[in-house]
Design a protein around this motif. Structure first.
Motif, PDB file in Angstrom:
ATOM      1  N   ARG A  98       8.171   2.651 -18.982  1.00 43.54           N
ATOM      2  CA  ARG A  98       6.914   2.493 -18.551  1.00 43.54           C
ATOM      3  C   ARG A  98       5.914   3.077 -19.749  1.00 43.54           C
ATOM      4  O   ARG A  98       5.070   2.512 -20.056  1.00 43.54           O
ATOM      5  CB  ARG A  98       6.488   2.666 -17.164  1.00 43.54           C
ATOM      6  CG  ARG A  98       5.153   2.172 -16.737  1.00 43.54           C
ATOM      7  CD  ARG A  98       5.066   2.171 -15.335  1.00 43.54           C
ATOM      8  NE  ARG A  98       4.949   3.722 -14.834  1.00 43.54           N
ATOM      9  CZ  ARG A  98       4.849   4.344 -13.577  1.00 43.54           C
ATOM     10  NH1 ARG A  98       4.898   3.466 -12.561  1.00 43.54           N
ATOM     11  NH2 ARG A  98       4.798   5.589 -13.502  1.00 43.54           N
ATOM     12  N   ARG A 187     -11.218  -2.475 -11.274  1.00 42.09           N
ATOM     13  CA  ARG A 187     -10.313  -1.276 -12.063  1.00 42.09           C
ATOM     14  C   ARG A 187      -9.545  -2.117 -13.186  1.00 42.09           C
ATOM     15  O   ARG A 187      -9.300  -1.627 -14.173  1.00 42.09           O
ATOM     16  CB  ARG A 187      -9.232  -1.154 -11.107  1.00 42.09           C
ATOM     17  CG  ARG A 187      -8.440   0.340 -11.506  1.00 42.09           C
ATOM     18  CD  ARG A 187      -7.091   0.442 -10.315  1.00 42.09           C
ATOM     19  NE  ARG A 187      -6.219  -0.674 -11.175  1.00 42.09           N
ATOM     20  CZ  ARG A 187      -5.128  -0.334 -11.891  1.00 42.09           C
ATOM     21  NH1 ARG A 187      -5.182   0.656 -12.561  1.00 42.09           N
ATOM     22  NH2 ARG A 187      -4.121  -1.381 -11.862  1.00 42.09           N
ATOM     23  N   LYS A 197      -0.195   2.383 -18.098  1.00 37.18           N
ATOM     24  CA  LYS A 197      -0.870   3.766 -17.614  1.00 37.18           C
ATOM     25  C   LYS A 197      -1.664   4.478 -18.792  1.00 37.18           C
ATOM     26  O   LYS A 197      -1.072   5.388 -19.330  1.00 37.18           O
ATOM     27  CB  LYS A 197       0.044   4.684 -16.890  1.00 37.18           C
ATOM     28  CG  LYS A 197       0.253   4.312 -15.816  1.00 37.18           C
ATOM     29  CD  LYS A 197       1.463   5.371 -14.942  1.00 37.18           C
ATOM     30  CE  LYS A 197       0.751   6.675 -14.290  1.00 37.18           C
ATOM     31  NZ  LYS A 197       0.348   5.910 -12.970  1.00 37.18           N
ATOM     32  N   TYR A 202      -8.529   5.498 -15.846  1.00 37.60           N
ATOM     33  CA  TYR A 202      -8.872   6.355 -14.737  1.00 37.60           C
ATOM     34  C   TYR A 202     -10.343   6.739 -14.866  1.00 37.60           C
ATOM     35  O   TYR A 202     -11.057   6.632 -14.032  1.00 37.60           O
ATOM     36  CB  TYR A 202      -8.139   7.697 -14.726  1.00 37.60           C
ATOM     37  CG  TYR A 202      -6.770   7.473 -14.026  1.00 37.60           C
ATOM     38  CD1 TYR A 202      -6.157   6.356 -14.626  1.00 37.60           C
ATOM     39  CD2 TYR A 202      -6.109   8.378 -13.169  1.00 37.60           C
ATOM     40  CE1 TYR A 202      -4.806   6.149 -13.763  1.00 37.60           C
ATOM     41  CE2 TYR A 202      -4.941   8.050 -12.551  1.00 37.60           C
ATOM     42  CZ  TYR A 202      -4.229   7.036 -12.765  1.00 37.60           C
ATOM     43  OH  TYR A 202      -3.069   6.686 -12.284  1.00 37.60           O
ATOM     44  N   GLU A 233      -5.326  -2.437  -5.502  1.00 39.00           N
ATOM     45  CA  GLU A 233      -4.779  -1.305  -5.337  1.00 39.00           C
ATOM     46  C   GLU A 233      -5.713  -0.498  -4.768  1.00 39.00           C
ATOM     47  O   GLU A 233      -7.094  -0.809  -4.346  1.00 39.00           O
ATOM     48  CB  GLU A 233      -4.509  -0.619  -6.666  1.00 39.00           C
ATOM     49  CG  GLU A 233      -3.340  -1.504  -7.340  1.00 39.00           C
ATOM     50  CD  GLU A 233      -2.635  -0.571  -8.409  1.00 39.00           C
ATOM     51  OE1 GLU A 233      -2.490   0.548  -8.387  1.00 39.00           O
ATOM     52  OE2 GLU A 233      -2.722  -0.901  -9.496  1.00 39.00           O
ATOM     53  N   VAL A 236      -5.599   5.262  -6.862  1.00 39.77           N
ATOM     54  CA  VAL A 236      -4.405   5.187  -7.968  1.00 39.77           C
ATOM     55  C   VAL A 236      -3.101   4.875  -7.309  1.00 39.77           C
ATOM     56  O   VAL A 236      -2.139   5.434  -7.680  1.00 39.77           O
ATOM     57  CB  VAL A 236      -4.698   6.270  -9.085  1.00 39.77           C
ATOM     58  CG1 VAL A 236      -5.767   6.168  -9.838  1.00 39.77           C
ATOM     59  CG2 VAL A 236      -4.388   7.460  -8.138  1.00 39.77           C
ATOM     60  N   ASN A 238      -0.449   1.873  -5.187  1.00 38.81           N
ATOM     61  CA  ASN A 238      -0.352   0.449  -4.850  1.00 38.81           C
ATOM     62  C   ASN A 238      -0.503   0.529  -3.550  1.00 38.81           C
ATOM     63  O   ASN A 238      -0.514   1.445  -2.853  1.00 38.81           O
ATOM     64  CB  ASN A 238       1.222   0.291  -5.094  1.00 38.81           C
ATOM     65  CG  ASN A 238       1.343   0.131  -6.584  1.00 38.81           C
ATOM     66  OD1 ASN A 238       2.156   0.862  -7.327  1.00 38.81           O
ATOM     67  ND2 ASN A 238       0.913  -0.679  -7.318  1.00 38.81           N
ATOM     68  N   LEU A 257      -0.528  -1.961 -11.124  1.00 39.06           N
ATOM     69  CA  LEU A 257       0.382  -1.072 -11.864  1.00 39.06           C
ATOM     70  C   LEU A 257       1.818  -1.140 -11.190  1.00 39.06           C
ATOM     71  O   LEU A 257       1.894  -1.045  -9.951  1.00 39.06           O
ATOM     72  CB  LEU A 257      -0.360   0.365 -12.110  1.00 39.06           C
ATOM     73  CG  LEU A 257       0.495   1.433 -12.487  1.00 39.06           C
ATOM     74  CD1 LEU A 257       1.702   1.977 -12.144  1.00 39.06           C
ATOM     75  CD2 LEU A 257       0.572   0.993 -14.134  1.00 39.06           C
ATOM     76  N   GLY A 259       4.207   0.396  -9.758  1.00 41.95           N
ATOM     77  CA  GLY A 259       4.756   1.639  -9.543  1.00 41.95           C
ATOM     78  C   GLY A 259       6.161   1.953  -9.246  1.00 41.95           C
ATOM     79  O   GLY A 259       6.698   1.029  -8.639  1.00 41.95           O
ATOM     80  N   VAL A 260       6.651   2.861  -9.375  1.00 42.56           N
ATOM     81  CA  VAL A 260       7.981   3.321  -9.307  1.00 42.56           C
ATOM     82  C   VAL A 260       8.345   3.484  -7.762  1.00 42.56           C
ATOM     83  O   VAL A 260       9.193   3.251  -6.939  1.00 42.56           O
ATOM     84  CB  VAL A 260       8.521   4.446  -9.978  1.00 42.56           C
ATOM     85  CG1 VAL A 260       9.855   5.046  -9.588  1.00 42.56           C
ATOM     86  CG2 VAL A 260       8.420   4.351 -11.517  1.00 42.56           C
ATOM     87  N   THR A 261       7.129   3.992  -7.006  1.00 41.13           N
ATOM     88  CA  THR A 261       7.200   4.200  -5.502  1.00 41.13           C
ATOM     89  C   THR A 261       6.877   3.079  -5.099  1.00 41.13           C
ATOM     90  O   THR A 261       7.911   2.683  -3.876  1.00 41.13           O
ATOM     91  CB  THR A 261       6.184   5.282  -5.196  1.00 41.13           C
ATOM     92  OG1 THR A 261       5.687   6.173  -6.240  1.00 41.13           O
ATOM     93  CG2 THR A 261       6.312   5.620  -3.838  1.00 41.13           C
ATOM     94  N   GLY A 302       2.569   6.135  -4.216  1.00 42.77           N
ATOM     95  CA  GLY A 302       2.451   6.385  -5.599  1.00 42.77           C
ATOM     96  C   GLY A 302       3.189   8.009  -5.728  1.00 42.77           C
ATOM     97  O   GLY A 302       3.524   8.552  -4.554  1.00 42.77           O
ATOM     98  N   THR A 303       3.514   8.486  -6.730  1.00 39.89           N
ATOM     99  CA  THR A 303       4.436   9.554  -6.758  1.00 39.89           C
ATOM    100  C   THR A 303       3.962  10.962  -6.100  1.00 39.89           C
ATOM    101  O   THR A 303       4.783  11.586  -5.688  1.00 39.89           O
ATOM    102  CB  THR A 303       4.700  10.101  -8.435  1.00 39.89           C
ATOM    103  OG1 THR A 303       5.271   8.805  -8.973  1.00 39.89           O
ATOM    104  CG2 THR A 303       5.416  11.182  -8.769  1.00 39.89           C
TER     105      THR A 303
END
Ligand SMILES: *Cc1c(COP(=O)(O)O)cnc(C)c1O
Length: 360
Positions: A98, A187, A197, A202, A233, A236, A238, A257, A259-261, A302-303
């Motif tokens: 990413r 956004r 990212k 932001y 979203e 920040v 998902n 975005l 997201g990995v999560t 999110g992470t």
């Protein structure tokens, strides 16, 4: 890319602060930074130098395009301590890829995955004492890649740095979140940078977040930029909705975005046998579902927080109150399963962990 990667030189600090950690009851997010950082530099088409050195200030010229034009992209991931004392990085290859997609979108160089991953593993290995005990938090890892091209002309950069630093944390706000639907700001928009990212995503959101806070909310629920109708979203993170017995999250169509999560949550929901759909959800559909009593849960992913429960959403004059979260809530199950896998407490059936050597 199969260009040769430079060796990683390691310069250890002689003033480790790791001792400050032992006995600390609570380490708030982003309050104390680990001993070392990784720095690699790219110039004229080549990654030429890479090393680990004590965490500290960088010397940068004022005219670099990271500062002038926001040529800067970042990532976020975590490492956790397993019950056996090893250190587990969670899906670092996804972040490497990413980061490179983000860099490419801003006409910046990609960093070879092997260099990024080796730098990351060496750094976290060196600072392994900074990873909190199993079940007591995580090490947050922040990679960034930015232009240090000293040129005020607007152009793709000739010089860049990739920096990775880390910090431990034991607590992150995990209470229920109240959201205000933003109608004044967006956004992301089609063709923009909502699906990568860059640092610049932001800053424009801060005013909306501040206004939401002043109105008594924690954060913003973002609508799409074209119709101001489809939910994208939250803050920040998902966003997921439990509508009756189906879990729905907006699809990755360029403004969301990846997201990995988000991806991990979708996989775990399928493992749990829950029906999931990646499809658009309009704010009107949400209002109707809420009125009909079909909106069971809402959560962000999110992470940093993993899964955050959303307890209220305000759209114009209407407040949607979400049922309080019981033991069996889907969001809580996803959070618990994800945390169990990421900390090595449950088997890693999806091959998500990158385990570092055991402690000596
Ligand atoms: C980073 C980010 C997320 C979450 O991505 P994870 O990989 O799950 O941490 C969600 N939305 C936005 C806008 C982000 O920048």
């Amino acid at each position: 890319m199969n260009a040769a990667i430079p060796p990683i030189n390691v310069q250890r600090t002689d003033a480790s602060l790791a001792q400050r950690l032992s006995g600390a009851a609570d380490i708030p997010f982003s309050s104390v930074f680990s001993d070392h950082m990784f720095v690699a530099s790219w110039r004229e088409g080549r990654w030429e130098e890479a090393g680990i050195r004590p965490y500290g200030p960088l010397s940068l010229a004022p005219n670099i395009s990271a500062l002038q034009y926001g040529l800067s992209v970042f990532e976020g991931l975590k490492a956790q301590r397993t019950p056996g004392g090893r250190v587990a990085l969670f899906r670092p290859t996804s972040n490497a890829r990413r980061l490179n997609r983000s860099a490419q979108r801003l006409a910046m160089p990609e960093i070879p995955e092997a260099l990024f991953l080796e730098g990351l593993r060496t750094l976290v290995g060196l600072d392994q004492q900074w990873v909190p005990e199993h079940g007591r938090g995580a090490l947050y890892i922040r990679p960034c890649l930015f232009s240090v091209d000293p040129c005020v002309r607007v152009r793709p950069p000739d010089e860049c740095l990739c920096v990775i630093f880390t910090f431990p944390f034991t607590s992150y706000y995990s209470g229920p979140v109240e959201l205000l639907v933003s109608e004044s700001y967006v956004r992301a928009f089609p063709g923009g940078t909502g699906d990568i990212k860059p640092a610049g995503n932001y800053a424009p959101a801060l005013l909306a977040e501040r206004e939401a806070r002043e109105a008594g909310f924690h954060s913003v629920l973002w609508l799409d930029g074209m119709h101001r109708s489809f939910i994208e979203e939250c803050g920040v993170m998902n966003v997921f909705f439990v509508l009756e017995d189906e879990v729905v999250t907006p699809p990755l169509e360029g403004t969301i975005l990846p997201g990995v999560t988000r991806d991990s949550a979708l996989t775990l929901l399928k493992d749990m046998g829950v029906r999931v759909a990646e499809r658009r959800v309009s704010i009107d559909e949400l209002l109707q579902a809420s009125r009909a009593g079909r909106l069971r849960e809402c959560f962000g992913t999110g992470t940093a927080a993993t899964v955050s429960h959303i307890s209220r959403i305000r759209y114009r004059d209407t407040d949607m109150h979400l049922p309080s979260v019981g033991e069996g809530a889907i969001g809580s199950q996803v959070r618990d399963r994800l945390n169990a896998i990421a900390s090595g407490a449950q088997p890693d059936r999806h091959g998500w962990l990158d385990l570092l050597f055991p402690l000596e």
